[in-house]
Scaffold this motif. Structure first.
Motif, PDB file in Angstrom:
ATOM      1  N   UNK A 159       2.395 -18.665  41.295  1.00 28.99           N
ATOM      2  CA  UNK A 159       3.778 -19.144  41.410  1.00 28.99           C
ATOM      3  C   UNK A 159       3.828 -20.539  42.026  1.00 28.99           C
ATOM      4  N   UNK A 160       2.985 -21.406  41.542  1.00 25.13           N
ATOM      5  CA  UNK A 160       3.046 -22.792  41.985  1.00 25.13           C
ATOM      6  C   UNK A 160       3.290 -23.655  40.763  1.00 25.13           C
ATOM      7  N   UNK A 161       3.939 -24.788  40.998  1.00 25.87           N
ATOM      8  CA  UNK A 161       4.272 -25.673  39.880  1.00 25.87           C
ATOM      9  C   UNK A 161       3.000 -26.230  39.251  1.00 25.87           C
ATOM     10  N   UNK A 162       3.010 -26.436  37.938  1.00 29.05           N
ATOM     11  CA  UNK A 162       1.873 -27.117  37.310  1.00 29.05           C
ATOM     12  C   UNK A 162       1.828 -28.574  37.775  1.00 29.05           C
ATOM     13  N   UNK A 163       0.692 -29.208  37.602  1.00 28.54           N
ATOM     14  CA  UNK A 163       0.554 -30.595  38.057  1.00 28.54           C
ATOM     15  C   UNK A 163       1.433 -31.524  37.236  1.00 28.54           C
ATOM     16  N   UNK A 164       2.064 -32.440  37.924  1.00 33.77           N
ATOM     17  CA  UNK A 164       2.855 -33.489  37.258  1.00 33.77           C
ATOM     18  C   UNK A 164       2.824 -34.710  38.154  1.00 33.77           C
ATOM     19  N   UNK A 165       3.333 -35.805  37.634  1.00 37.39           N
ATOM     20  CA  UNK A 165       3.424 -37.014  38.445  1.00 37.39           C
ATOM     21  C   UNK A 165       4.865 -37.185  38.880  1.00 37.39           C
ATOM     22  N   UNK A 166       5.079 -37.393  40.167  1.00 42.50           N
ATOM     23  CA  UNK A 166       6.415 -37.477  40.763  1.00 42.50           C
ATOM     24  C   UNK A 166       6.825 -38.935  40.934  1.00 42.50           C
ATOM     25  N   UNK A 167       8.062 -39.227  40.551  1.00 42.65           N
ATOM     26  CA  UNK A 167       8.598 -40.587  40.688  1.00 42.65           C
ATOM     27  C   UNK A 167       9.919 -40.516  41.449  1.00 42.65           C
ATOM     28  N   UNK A 168      10.133 -41.457  42.343  1.00 42.74           N
ATOM     29  CA  UNK A 168      11.385 -41.473  43.118  1.00 42.74           C
ATOM     30  C   UNK A 168      11.995 -42.869  43.067  1.00 42.74           C
ATOM     31  N   UNK A 169      12.583 -43.233  41.924  1.00 44.74           N
ATOM     32  CA  UNK A 169      13.171 -44.579  41.815  1.00 44.74           C
ATOM     33  C   UNK A 169      14.389 -44.727  42.733  1.00 44.74           C
ATOM     34  N   UNK A 170      14.674 -45.975  43.095  1.00 46.93           N
ATOM     35  CA  UNK A 170      15.815 -46.244  43.986  1.00 46.93           C
ATOM     36  C   UNK A 170      17.002 -46.795  43.220  1.00 46.93           C
ATOM     37  N   UNK A 171      16.739 -47.381  42.066  1.00 45.43           N
ATOM     38  CA  UNK A 171      17.830 -48.008  41.312  1.00 45.43           C
ATOM     39  C   UNK A 171      17.983 -47.310  39.967  1.00 45.43           C
ATOM     40  N   UNK A 172      19.231 -47.284  39.489  1.00 44.65           N
ATOM     41  CA  UNK A 172      19.526 -46.584  38.249  1.00 44.65           C
ATOM     42  C   UNK A 172      18.736 -47.173  37.079  1.00 44.65           C
ATOM     43  N   UNK A 173      18.617 -48.514  37.045  1.00 40.09           N
ATOM     44  CA  UNK A 173      17.883 -49.133  35.928  1.00 40.09           C
ATOM     45  C   UNK A 173      16.432 -48.648  35.899  1.00 40.09           C
ATOM     46  N   UNK A 174      15.843 -48.508  37.103  1.00 37.95           N
ATOM     47  CA  UNK A 174      14.466 -48.006  37.163  1.00 37.95           C
ATOM     48  C   UNK A 174      14.391 -46.575  36.654  1.00 37.95           C
ATOM     49  N   UNK A 175      15.358 -45.774  37.079  1.00 36.15           N
ATOM     50  CA  UNK A 175      15.353 -44.368  36.670  1.00 36.15           C
ATOM     51  C   UNK A 175      15.503 -44.257  35.157  1.00 36.15           C
ATOM     52  N   UNK A 176      16.399 -45.066  34.591  1.00 35.86           N
ATOM     53  CA  UNK A 176      16.613 -45.032  33.140  1.00 35.86           C
ATOM     54  C   UNK A 176      15.338 -45.455  32.420  1.00 35.86           C
ATOM     55  N   UNK A 177      14.702 -46.494  32.941  1.00 33.07           N
ATOM     56  CA  UNK A 177      13.488 -46.970  32.277  1.00 33.07           C
ATOM     57  C   UNK A 177      12.391 -45.918  32.331  1.00 33.07           C
ATOM     58  N   UNK A 178      12.246 -45.287  33.491  1.00 34.88           N
ATOM     59  CA  UNK A 178      11.237 -44.228  33.610  1.00 34.88           C
ATOM     60  C   UNK A 178      11.546 -43.082  32.646  1.00 34.88           C
ATOM     61  N   UNK A 179      12.817 -42.671  32.637  1.00 32.23           N
ATOM     62  CA  UNK A 179      13.187 -41.548  31.777  1.00 32.23           C
ATOM     63  C   UNK A 179      13.000 -41.899  30.302  1.00 32.23           C
ATOM     64  N   UNK A 180      13.200 -43.168  29.974  1.00 30.69           N
ATOM     65  CA  UNK A 180      13.132 -43.586  28.566  1.00 30.69           C
ATOM     66  C   UNK A 180      11.702 -43.830  28.098  1.00 30.69           C
TER      67      UNK A 180
END
Lengths: 289, 172
Positions: free
Chosen positions: A1-22
């Motif tokens: 019951x542990x999460x599979x491995x992934x890479x975590x990102x914590x953007x501070x600005x919306x543009x960064x978040x959109x770019x990461x998501x895209x």
């Protein structure tokens, strides 16, 4: 019951978040985590990337607009529950939010997260549907606005593409003096609803109902407006026969069934809870000058 | 300062550096991206008072405070706690070992048997008593609805919470 491995990102600005998501392959957005983390722990999902929106500026907050209230997608359910603005201007949301999970999950869970998770029995998508809320969806191409009934495509399937982020939800306000009611049945308080009903009504100066909104949760694949029920109410005086007809229309909506909860049981709950929600909403209508 | 039990970054596992405050202590640690907050508290910091039951947000055993509010540590990544203030059950008793009034009331009223669910319940009730000085029984039970206890049947937990309320109010 542990999460599979992934890479975590914590953007501070919306543009960064959109770019990461895209641009990131197989990425998932993390809002409050109250649905995503269980799915990760169960390994129902195995994203390569998780983009946390918690530190993105400007995604949380409750703003009063003329005739509407705009709530940031990352606004936590706790803030909605204790918001004086929500209690005064969106009383249906204030009532429904207390049915969402438990104190410990409302402290973390977010409005936008629930809308994007789009569980068929979740309360926040029901209120968004009941009030014809409009979602702001940001992407590299800009921001588009989508009404809730177009956003909720199918079972846990929002109309959102990779690289898009819901940034805010605007709830058009019902006029002062409107009545509201929210009823839910679950085996234990805090469990997912088996069926829930949200009702809004407005009386005109002659005492007739000029507007009505009836929404079912837990019956169909997404929160479902019942226009047949609304037609039974508009023009009536909210008398018992009109309410009974509206409740019957709710019972006629084709219901999901499964091994634990047969469709017929959901339909019976829909009728009973619609009756109660409408009775309460009608009793709450104030005289309109 | 803790010594992380998780190995430093390699090709397969991604890590983040986090800074947070746990029970008043400033912590800087390097954590695997997928590591849960509860595992971080237990395995990296040795704060084993926070228990893990279901690990999907139902049982409430792992409840801690994140920035002053109760939350499921199993539904939070350690990386998400970067910059946050965390309080665990270890913070309730005084440094000299004097129990928090809630803990003493649980002892006095047989509010626990096996004790597995107790740390989470204490953290949730501590939040309630901070926010609502005189909660009625329904408010107590609503908070408890976020927790599972298979020993007590909840009656003694409610009695303990009521006793703690009375004691805290008497102390004012």
């Amino acid at each position: 019951m542990k999460a599979p491995a992934f890479r975590y990102h914590a953007p501070r600005r919306l543009e960064q978040a959109i770019e990461l998501a895209a641009t990131l392959p197989n990425a998932r957005l993390l809002a409050g985590g109250q649905s995503l983390l269980p799915m990760l722990n169960f390994r129902l999902l195995a994203p390569e990337h998780v983009v946390d929106l918690a530190k993105v500026e400007g995604l949380a907050g409750i703003d009063e607009l003329p005739g509407a209230v705009r709530i940031g997608a990352m606004t936590r359910q706790r803030e909605i529950e204790f918001s004086e603005v929500v209690r005064r201007r969106l009383p249906l949301l204030a009532e429904a939010i207390r049915w969402v999970g438990h104190r410990q999950t409302r402290n973390r869970g977010t409005l936008g997260g629930s809308l994007c998770h789009l569980d068929p029995s979740a309360e926040q998508p029901m209120v968004a549907m009941a009030m014809d809320a409009v979602l702001d969806i940001a992407s590299p191409k800009g921001t588009r606005r989508l009404p809730m009934h177009e956003f909720a495509l199918d079972l846990m399937t929002p109309a959102i593409e990779d690289g898009e982020i819901v940034t805010a939800v605007t709830f058009p306000q019902w006029p002062e003096g409107h009545g509201w009611g929210f009823e839910e049945f679950a085996r234990r308080h805090g469990d997912y609803a088996i069926v829930a009903v949200a009702a809004l009504v407005l009386r005109d100066g002659d005492g007739r109902l000029s507007r009505a909104s009836v929404t079912l949760g837990g019956v169909a694949a997404t929160a479902r407006r019942v226009t047949d029920a609304e037609r039974c109410l508009v023009g009536s005086r909210g008398e018992p026969a009109a309410v009974a007809a509206a409740a019957e229309a709710c019972a006629q909506v084709p219901a999901m069934g499964d091994a634990q909860i047969p469709a017929g049981y959901r339909s019976r709950l829909a009728r009973t809870l619609a009756q109660r929600a409408l009775d309460r909403a009608i009793a709450r209508t104030g005289a309109v000058a | 300062m803790s010594s992380p039990s998780h190995p430093p970054s390699d090709r397969c596992v991604d890590h983040h550096e986090i800074r947070l405050r746990v029970n008043g202590r400033d912590i800087c640690a390097r954590v695997e991206d997928r590591l849960g907050l509860a595992d971080f508290l237990r395995e990296d910091l040795g704060l084993t008072g926070t228990h893990l039951g279901c690990e999907h947000g139902v049982c409430g055993a792992c409840t801690v405070w994140i920035d002053g509010h109760s939350a499921r540590a199993c539904l939070t990544l350690a990386a998400q706690a970067d910059g946050c203030e965390i309080r665990t059950v270890e913070s309730l008793a005084s440094p000299d070992g004097t129990l928090h009034p809630l803990q003493q009331a649980f002892r006095d009223h047989h509010g626990l048997q096996c004790g597995y669910c107790t740390p989470g319940i204490l953290m949730s009730l501590a939040e309630l008593l901070r926010d609502v000085p005189d909660p009625d029984e329904s408010a107590i039970r609503e908070v408890l609805s976020g927790h599972l206890c298979r020993c007590t049947g909840y009656q003694n937990i409610v009695a303990a919470a009521r006793a703690a309320v009375d004691r805290l109010r008497g102390a004012q």
